[in-house]
Design an enzyme around this catalytic site. Structure first.
Site, PDB file in Angstrom:
ATOM      1  CD  GLU A 126      31.896  32.556  32.947  1.00 38.60           C
ATOM      2  OE1 GLU A 126      31.335  31.695  32.867  1.00 38.60           O
ATOM      3  OE2 GLU A 126      32.696  33.652  33.470  1.00 38.60           O
ATOM      4  CE  LYS A 128      35.186  40.703  34.631  1.00 35.36           C
ATOM      5  NZ  LYS A 128      35.739  41.521  36.097  1.00 35.36           N
ATOM      6  CG  ASP A 130      32.805  43.807  41.097  1.00 40.61           C
ATOM      7  OD1 ASP A 130      33.753  43.616  41.348  1.00 40.61           O
ATOM      8  OD2 ASP A 130      32.386  45.264  41.651  1.00 40.61           O
ATOM      9  CE1 TYR A 236      36.180  33.418  36.700  1.00 40.49           C
ATOM     10  CE2 TYR A 236      34.368  33.556  38.348  1.00 40.49           C
ATOM     11  CZ  TYR A 236      36.269  34.099  38.210  1.00 40.49           C
ATOM     12  OH  TYR A 236      36.618  34.713  38.881  1.00 40.49           O
ATOM     13  CE  LYS A 324      35.119  45.211  33.448  1.00 45.82           C
ATOM     14  NZ  LYS A 324      35.460  45.588  34.417  1.00 45.82           N
ATOM     15  CB  CYS A 429      58.960  71.356  33.134  1.00 42.61           C
ATOM     16  SG  CYS A 429      58.631  70.250  33.935  1.00 42.61           S
ATOM     17  CB  CYS A 432      63.186  71.214  35.077  1.00 46.04           C
ATOM     18  SG  CYS A 432      62.122  70.318  34.113  1.00 46.04           S
ATOM     19  CB  CYS A 447      59.096  67.905  30.597  1.00 45.06           C
ATOM     20  SG  CYS A 447      60.578  68.107  30.804  1.00 45.06           S
ATOM     21  CB  CYS A 453      63.394  66.536  34.259  1.00 43.36           C
ATOM     22  SG  CYS A 453      60.784  67.002  35.215  1.00 43.36           S
TER      23      CYS A 453
END
Ligand SMILES: [Zn+2]
Length: 707
Positions: A126, A128, A130, A236, A324, A429, A432, A447, A453
């Site tokens: 079926e 889909k 939105d 559905y 999709k 990083c 930090c 990091c 951090c």
């Protein structure tokens, strides 16, 4: 409630009379409710009559009375919707993008069911839509409430709004006790455009896309606004039922149609996954002519019996998948690359883009995943985008697929600046200044200073208070940032949250006097924190934000150990990799070596461990309760499956046992209650015999569980 004539069957005169009658009755009921008199009707009756009054007014606006209860009675004073717990969870769907994903899906279903390739397996396919999922509950044929999907477990009560949607039947030609119908609320393209044109002419905000418009229109506190919006509803699926609809998905949808629901005319019963895939091709061709948005196709195993055997993973059914459509694409310029440091120290590059519209939504950021991705390689070192790297000021093609964060699919080398240079990933990083490392086999750069951090600390705290973790009301991301930076009332680690109130008491500047807080919100926050001091074991474990220890693993561990103290005890002993406890930890079904090493390092004696203990000391940690299994004899028992089962796959057997409340383990020990031996079972049977553990063959096992 007494029988009322359907609003559409009322004559002018009847409508006029009834509005007069209802105005008098409802106004009286309202003053009785608020005044000194005792209520003259129940809340449910009041709700019903008020709704009916509104429905009549909408159909016969000319007879709306000046003293209409709609105008006078602010019945639901709350600023938000009330919540409704779904009697059966509303699941989301797993996604597939390529045809291969769908073949894999078919394979997995067959393997789970022990079906040969030649065995027929039908699918209902079926479109889909939105839109926004909605659950409608009918009792004895009457619509009693409507709830949005929410988080799948609890949704918003939008009953009044659902009453305003003409596609939604208010009564059904069946008096069955309970019938929950699920479907999608959506808006058609032409209605969406008209609404936006109208809003624009009033200088009001326009909606980004039909789905937002549908969601915004349904979730109106004033249901009369919903009534003015042209919302549609397609059914559905279903939730709780006292009588089955049919034996197949396709038949059940047909039944819903016969009951008066709109269903999709593009739903098709397919004999095989190949036939389902060609239906996908057909629908993708006519997609733009449907007049409403669909973002893919849903494939469901047609037999409801097989659906129930397949059951559910934690958030998705095993018997369905959404295929999709390919995403939509646009070109734009990359303005900057920012590095965000996450909870586990991962450095995530984010592309800042010149804003561009993709599939109707304005995009200004896209994920760049990691160093390799920017350089043009995937996780296994293979070329992506023909091996083209991404540089500052490049023109890039961005796309979105469903709700996922936008991604970059291509780079236009002809527009690249002559003096552009390859992007240099930071070597320390950016938050930090600590060293960064890249683990073997991992594309992510981290990091290493997880103790100091600040970016990691803030993200860990945000995770700690998030919805699936401690879920402390009034303490969200914004507040965490406020407290993290605050000197007088700082929150630097989870334990600090629970000392906030005593610290505030001893402080000169109280929280209630701070900007953004008042006496009420400060008190509410302290109350909310106090309330969460009592916490389930699995939730606590998840909240710690340990790498690889997500919601499912936390639940698995909690169900295995049952109490926090036992878990801590075993984890301490397991620090020695020669110990039995270390071995046992790895033998828990579903727990791999990555999880074990992550756990051991998180609980290693030292600063990290001290922080956890400091936190645990503030809490009342509840023992884990095994899932309710209706006093089943398997409840709490530990089972081991070994050898090859003939009647069902190992995964189906495992999921059956778990549904009956049992724990399934990978190895036989003195704690094993039962071993189920298929053909070819070897060493585990021997061990079970040595330990005197009861052993069943497959037939005995099946009769034990009543199959
Ligand atoms: Zn750092």
């Amino acid at each position: 409630m007494t029988d009322y004539i359907a609003v559409e069957n009322l004559s002018d005169e009847m409508a006029k009379d009834e509005l007069t009658y209802l105005a008098e009755l409802l106004n009286k009921a309202n003053s009785a409710y608020h005044g000194i008199d005792s209520p003259i009707m129940t809340d449910a009756e009041f709700d019903f009559l008020k709704k009916r009054n509104l429905e009549i007014e909408l159909k016969f606006p000319q007879y709306k009375k000046p003293d209409s209860p709609t105008e006078k009675i602010g019945y639901l004073p709350s600023e938000t919707f009330s919540k409704i717990k779904h009697s059966k969870k509303m699941f989301s769907l797993a996604n597939g993008f390529e045809n291969n994903d769908l073949y894999d899906f078919d394979d997995q279903v067959r393997r789970f069911l022990n079906f040969r390739v030649s065995e027929p397996l039908e699918y209902t396919v079926e479109p889909k839509i939105d839109g926004l999922s909605l659950s409608l509950r009918y009792e004895k044929g009457e619509l009693v409430f409507a709830a949005t999907r929410g988080d799948g477990t609890t949704g918003e009560n939008v009953t009044e709004n659902a009453f305003m949607i003409s596609d939604i039947p208010k009564t059904l030609p069946t008096k069955t006790d309970v019938l929950e119908v699920r479907g999608e609320v959506y808006m058609e393209h032409k209605d969406f455009e008209n609404l936006n044109t109208y809003h624009d002419s009033l200088g009001k905000k326009v909606f980004a896309n039909p789905r937002n418009a549908a969601a915004g229109s349904l979730r109106q506190l004033d249901a009369t606004v919903t009534a003015e919006r042209p919302l549609k509803f397609l059914a559905y699926a279903w939730g709780e039922l006292t009588e089955p609809l049919d034996a197949t998905q396709f038949g059940a949808i047909k039944k819903l149609k016969n009951l008066g629901f709109k269903t999709s005319s593009h739903t098709k019963l397919c004999k095989s996954i190949d036939e389902a895939l060609s239906h996908y091709e057909e629908l993708s061709k006519i997609r733009s002519e449907l007049g409403y948005d669909i973002d893919g196709i849903v494939y469901k195993v047609d037999s409801l019996d097989l659906q129930s055997r397949l059951g559910y993973r934690s958030t998705t059914p095993r018997w369905a998948i959404a295929h999709k459509f390919p995403a939509e694409y646009s070109w734009t310029q990359l303005l900057a690359i920012d590095i965000q440091v996450g909870r586990t120290g991962a450095l995530s590059p984010v592309a800042r883009l010149k804003p561009v519209t993709v599939g109707g939504v304005v995009i200004s950021n896209a994920t760049l995943h990691n160093q390799d991705y920017i350089a043009g390689r995937d996780n296994s070192g293979k070329k992506i985008r023909s091996g083209n790297d991404i540089r500052l000021n490049d023109w890039v093609e961005v796309y979105r697929a469903g709700d996922v964060i936008p991604k970059i699919s291509n780079v236009d080398l002809t527009k690249r600046l002559k003096d552009s240079e390859a992007y240099q990933f930071p070597s320390v990083c950016p938050e930090c200044g600590a060293e960064v490392v890249r683990d073997d086999g991992d594309a992510v750069i981290r990091c290493i200073d997880d103790l100091n951090c600040p970016a990691q600390a803030i993200e860990k705290l945000k995770h700690f208070v998030s919805r699936k973790a401690f879920d402390i009301e009034g303490l969200g991301g914004k507040q965490i940032e406020f407290f993290f930076a605050d000197e007088a009332l700082s929150i630097k680690e989870p334990a600090d949250i629970f000392t906030l109130e005593p610290r505030d008491r001893n402080n000169l500047t109280k929280l209630k006097d701070r900007h953004g807080f008042g006496r009420k919100s400060a008190t509410n926050l302290f109350d909310a924190i106090e309330k969460k001091k009592t916490i389930e074991f699995s939730r606590l474990l998840f909240s710690l934000g340990i790498r690889h220890v997500g919601e499912n693993v936390s639940k698995l561990l909690a169900r295995h150990f049952l109490t926090w103290s036992k878990f801590i005890h075993i984890i301490s002993l397991a620090q020695n990799s020669d110990s039995q406890e270390y071995f046992d930890l790895g033998a828990i079904d579903g727990i791999g070596t990555t999880v074990v090493s992550s756990l051991l390092s998180a609980f290693k004696p030292g600063k990290r461990r001290d922080r956890i203990e400091k936190l645990a000391d503030q809490l009342n940690i509840l023992d884990e309760i095994l899932p309710d299994s209706n006093d089943n004899f398997l409840s709490g028992k530990t089972l081991v499956f070994t050898g090859t089962l003939e009647q069902m796959s190992r995964s189906e057997a495992k999921s059956l046992a778990e549904n009956l409340g049992a724990k399934v383990s990978g190895s036989v020990s003195a704690k094993t209650d039962l071993v189920i031996a298929g053909s070819g079972a070897g060493s585990k049977i021997k061990k079970a015999e040595e330990l005197g553990v009861e052993t069943l063959d497959e037939t005995e096992w099946l009769s034990l569980i009543g199959k």
